[in-house]
Design a protein around this motif. Structure first.
Motif, PDB file in Angstrom:
ATOM      1  N   GLN A  93       0.811  -1.218   0.000  1.00 62.61           N
ATOM      2  CA  GLN A  93       0.000   0.000   0.000  1.00 62.61           C
ATOM      3  C   GLN A  93       0.844   1.267   0.000  1.00 62.61           C
ATOM      4  O   GLN A  93       0.405   2.288  -0.507  1.00 62.61           O
ATOM      5  N   TYR A  96       1.170   2.570  -3.367  1.00 64.03           N
ATOM      6  CA  TYR A  96      -0.110   2.572  -4.096  1.00 64.03           C
ATOM      7  C   TYR A  96      -0.169   3.573  -5.255  1.00 64.03           C
ATOM      8  O   TYR A  96      -0.709   3.286  -6.312  1.00 64.03           O
ATOM      9  N   TYR A  99       0.592   2.343  -8.917  1.00 64.25           N
ATOM     10  CA  TYR A  99      -0.040   1.240  -9.650  1.00 64.25           C
ATOM     11  C   TYR A  99      -0.747   1.731 -10.911  1.00 64.25           C
ATOM     12  O   TYR A  99      -0.580   1.158 -11.983  1.00 64.25           O
ATOM     13  N   SER A 100      -1.517   2.798 -10.767  1.00 62.53           N
ATOM     14  CA  SER A 100      -2.238   3.274 -11.946  1.00 62.53           C
ATOM     15  C   SER A 100      -1.297   3.890 -12.994  1.00 62.53           C
ATOM     16  O   SER A 100      -1.419   3.582 -14.185  1.00 62.53           O
ATOM     17  N   SER A 133      -6.405  -4.960  -2.411  1.00 61.17           N
ATOM     18  CA  SER A 133      -6.797  -3.551  -2.354  1.00 61.17           C
ATOM     19  C   SER A 133      -6.344  -2.801  -3.602  1.00 61.17           C
ATOM     20  O   SER A 133      -6.770  -1.680  -3.844  1.00 61.17           O
ATOM     21  N   THR A 134      -5.490  -3.401  -4.396  1.00 61.84           N
ATOM     22  CA  THR A 134      -5.020  -2.746  -5.629  1.00 61.84           C
ATOM     23  C   THR A 134      -5.626  -3.409  -6.872  1.00 61.84           C
ATOM     24  O   THR A 134      -5.173  -3.166  -7.979  1.00 61.84           O
ATOM     25  N   MET A 137      -6.472  -1.658 -10.406  1.00 62.41           N
ATOM     26  CA  MET A 137      -5.520  -0.652 -10.895  1.00 62.41           C
ATOM     27  C   MET A 137      -4.940  -0.988 -12.263  1.00 62.41           C
ATOM     28  O   MET A 137      -4.020  -0.344 -12.731  1.00 62.41           O
TER      29      MET A 137
END
Ligand SMILES: Cc1ncc(C[n+]2csc(CCOP(=O)(O)OP(=O)(O)O)c2C)c(N)n1
Ligand code: SF4
Ligand SMILES: [Mg+2]
Lengths: 402, 342
Positions: A93, A96, A99-100, A133-134, A137
């Motif tokens: 995280q 985070y 990732y995108s 949680s990702t 993405m």
């Protein structure tokens, strides 16, 4: 069409972390970005040793944070390198933000995840919430259930992600400890086979002064839709490539995986577990025992969660009377107020002419082992629901109820 | 003695002799939409010219991304990539590492390529400082981190950063009825911090593009010397500092001549005050009062005489009490600071 070659393969006894490191070595990665966090760290320790021994020619960079790890990976991949990185738990995280941008710039960075529960509480155990949680993405994502599968998944994922029809980053996940630190036999292939399967990486638009390009420009809102559509299409189009690559992997290496789902004793099953990762191994044993008692129980193990095999999940799960989703992740306040897998499974089943009953089991939280008697208990709950024709409630916290 | 650090060859970048001898080619061209009088845009242009065509430039989020790299009208002639706000250091590291290994493995042509990552003061001195610091310890990777300091988070509408001068009016520190001075932190000493903390970094410099040739030659030196290097550029920003755009050049000169912005370079550990700063230190010219600099900018319009005196006293301290004027805040003598006037 590549054919299976007579390979100088060898079997070694290693854990999941080392299997991942071995896979990175076989993939001849160019840049490695490391940062310590248990349990995935053991992969980076093994890679450091390989680089030190000259077994692998790569730049081994110890970053100052996971955010930097992924930024290093982004820069290196954009320059044309095959990149390997990884993390666990809160480390996943901390990175985070990246990732995108990485999937959006279509850089096939690979990240190894050995799951770890997020804080609080400080906990080393495996829970899939970190990587899950990702999950939206734009990274290809799937779980292995043992060290061999982890090794194979790394090679398969590079091959898919680097395919010009795909060009997407990949998260290759395994349970912390249950897979990452349990030693089993792993068959390592002949490196010639790997070269045949995974040719050197060549990105079509690297940062190269001979062919200058600008990566990641600023857009106007009206330019957004086509760009987002392209990334979404890359994800969708990867499905055909994923099937193709798994088939080819089987032909070369002799291990044939269904890219999406492993079905275990489902032929005549009426109730099934639906899960991903290392608990699938325990589930197989539990099912064997219950089968001896005549219970018609089976397992469907999800191997690839992004892209989500919606049609396959719908087709397969709708064959059964009851589906018990074993979560090993937290999705607080989500539709079943339990885990994340339930929502995806229900969405996939919505179009089915006949839908099974679906129950979400919160089990293995904090990385606790899911023991056989809990599998028996969950089976009992599913059978009760089947008899009753309806579920008692959407979510059961296993171990907290009679 | 054995060589432990393998620095790859860099391009030979001799200093430009004079403005008239500058190459005509531009590598940062039309297509951008920065404010009129934007000095940071000038820094981009000079930086690209100084680096030349065999360069890869990375840029973190901020005005120099948002206003410069509009989709379909990029102003960059050299390969360029956006990095996240706090990522300039690490993205440069990754890029440089990739070039190194790909050249070693024969996957790309073996030739020196400049890697430059720029960041604003928000991206560099605040969010990305850890990553920049880490990169400056990776002695075997050639890269230049250039922090263009317009003294605010400009792109998000001028909020104070760790690099904003004391007292400045920003959208997070506007003077009000109860509090005239909302921003009470002194500007971070980024170049000094980078120079002091990274013994393997061979070049750190401060520049201001009001002195363009000096700035460009610093950039060339940073790229040619090898390993990771750092340049901190002070860039007047008409929007954030609130002055008429035609004054940008003069504003930079005033920053240097008032002693607010000392110019220096640390080359292979050797510190040299440069340009006008050297002349001030040598007593050849006198510092102009900070009042002349501050009162030309709307962001200090709320200052009282006490505020200006306080500001002046801090700048005087930097020149008179610091062990090395303007560079590192180690004092010559122990004494208590007077409390700020209020
Ligand atoms: C992680 C993150 N947080 C916040 C932002 C919002 N943001 C975009 S540009 C910017 C300003 C950056 O300031 P600076 O680095 O000084 O560059 P400048 O805009 O002044 O050129 C901010 C805060 C962002 N892009 N990313
Ligand atoms: S706000 Fe300042 S830095 Fe940003 S474009 Fe305008 S003048 Fe340049
Ligand atoms: Mg700024």
């Amino acid at each position: 069409m590549p054919t299976a070659t007579a390979a100088k393969k060898k079997t070694v006894r290693i854990n999941g972390c080392v299997a991942s490191a071995q896979a990175a070595k076989y993939a001849d990665v160019d840049v490695i970005a490391a940062y310590p966090i248990r349990p995935y760290t053991a992969t980076m320790m093994a890679l450091a040793q390989m680089v030190a021994n000259g077994e692998l020619d790569a730049e081994y960079i110890v970053a100052d944070s996971e955010h930097s790890q992924l930024s290093i990976a982004h820069g290196a991949s954009s320059s044309g390198a095959r990149v390997f990185t990884g993390s666990s738990g809160v480390g996943v995280q901390f990175a985070y933000e990246l990732y995108s941008p990485i999937s959006g710039s279509r850089m096939p960075v690979q990240m190894m995840i050995a799951d770890r529960t997020l804080d609080p509480p400080g906990d080393f155990g495996s829970e899939h919430t970190d990587a899950l949680s990702t999950r939206d993405m734009g990274w290809l994502m799937g779980w292995a259930c043992d060290a061999q599968e982890a090794f194979d998944n790394h090679l398969i994922a590079y091959r898919i992600g680097e395919d010009k029809r795909v060009l997407l980053p990949q998260m290759v996940c395994q349970d912390g400890f249950f897979v990452s630190h349990i030693t089993t036999d792993v068959e390592l292939p002949d490196s010639g086979q790997v070269r045949e399967f995974l040719p050197p990486y060549k990105h079509p638009y690297p940062l190269d002064p001979r062919h200058p390009v600008s990566h990641g420009p600023q857009i106007m809102p009206e330019q957004g839709p086509p760009l987002q559509l392209e990334r979404a299409r890359a994800m969708e189009d990867s499905m055909a490539v994923i099937e193709e690559v798994h088939k080819e992997f089987g032909e070369i290496f002799g291990r044939h995986y269904d890219p999406w789902l492993e079905e275990y004793k489902t032929d005549d099953a009426e109730v099934v577990f639906f899960l991903q990762g290392g608990h699938g191994v325990t589930a197989r044993f539990a099912i064997q025992h219950m089968r001896e008692k005549g219970l018609k129980v089976g397992m469907v193990r999800l191997r690839t969660i992004r892209p989500y095999p919606t049609d396959r999940v719908c087709e397969v799960l709708s064959k059964f009377k009851v589906v018990g989703v074993i979560e090993t992740n937290m999705a607080l306040g989500s539709p079943a107020s339990g885990g994340a897998l339930y929502a995806d499974a229900c969405a996939a089943l919505y179009e089915a002419p006949e839908r099974p009953l679906v129950i979400s089991f919160m089990a293995g939280m904090g990385g606790e082992a899911i023991v056989l008697k809990e599998f028996y208990w969950m089976t009992e709950k599913m059978i009760q629901a089947q008899k009753r024709g309806k579920i008692e409630k959407r979510t059961h916290w296993v171990g907290f109820e009679e | 003695m054995a060589t432990y650090i393998q620095i790859d060859p860099t391009q030979k970048l001799e200093p430009f002799k004079s403005v008239k001898k500058l190459p005509l080619e531009e590598y940062f061209t039309s297509g951008h939409r920065t404010c009129q009088g934007c000095e940071s845009a000038l820094v981009m242009k000079m930086m690209a010219k100084a680096a030349g065509p065999r360069s890869i430039i990375l840029g973190s989020t901020g005005c120099m991304y948002v206003a410069n790299t509009t989709y379909y009208s990029t102003s960059w002639v050299v390969p360029w990539m956006h990095t996240q706000l706090g990522s300039s250091g690490s993205a440069a590291l990754g890029t440089s590492a990739a070039l190194k290994v790909l050249m070693r493995k024969g996957k790309i042509k073996n030739e020196p390529i400049n890697v430059i990552a720029f960041c604003g003061d928000g991206g560099g001195a605040d969010m990305g400082v850890g990553a920049i610091s880490a990169t400056l310890t990776h002695a075997e990777y050639n890269s230049l981190i250039l922090m263009y300091d317009n003294e605010s988070y400009a792109n998000t509408d001028i909020q104070l950063s760790g690099s904003t001068p004391w007292g400045a009016n920003t959208t997070f520190s506007s003077p009000g009825k109860m509090k005239r001075i909302m921003h009470r932190r002194w500007k971070k000493n980024m170049a000094g911090m980078m120079a002091a903390g990274h013994p393997e970094c061979k070049y750190v410099a401060t520049i201001c593009m009001s002195y363009g040739l000096h700035g460009m030659n610093s950039i060339r030196k940073a790229l040619a010397i090898g390993g990771p290097t750092f340049i901190h550029s002070l860039d007047p920003c008409p929007k954030g500092w609130d002055y008429d755009p035609y004054l940008s050049h003069e504003m930079g000169e005033l920053a240097v001549n008032s002693g607010v912005w000392p110019l220096y370079e640390v080359e292979n550990g050797v510190l040299r005050l440069t340009g006008r700063t050297e002349q001030i230190a040598a007593g050849k010219i006198r510092r102009v009062p900070v009042r002349d600099y501050l009162l030309k900018q709307g962001r200090f319009a709320h200052f009282t005489n006490d505020d200006i005196d306080y500001f002046q006293s801090k700048v005087d301290d930097m020149w008179e009490k610091w062990l090395i004027p303007g560079v590192i805040p180690f004092r010559k003598d122990v004494e208590a600071d007077p409390p700020p006037a209020n």
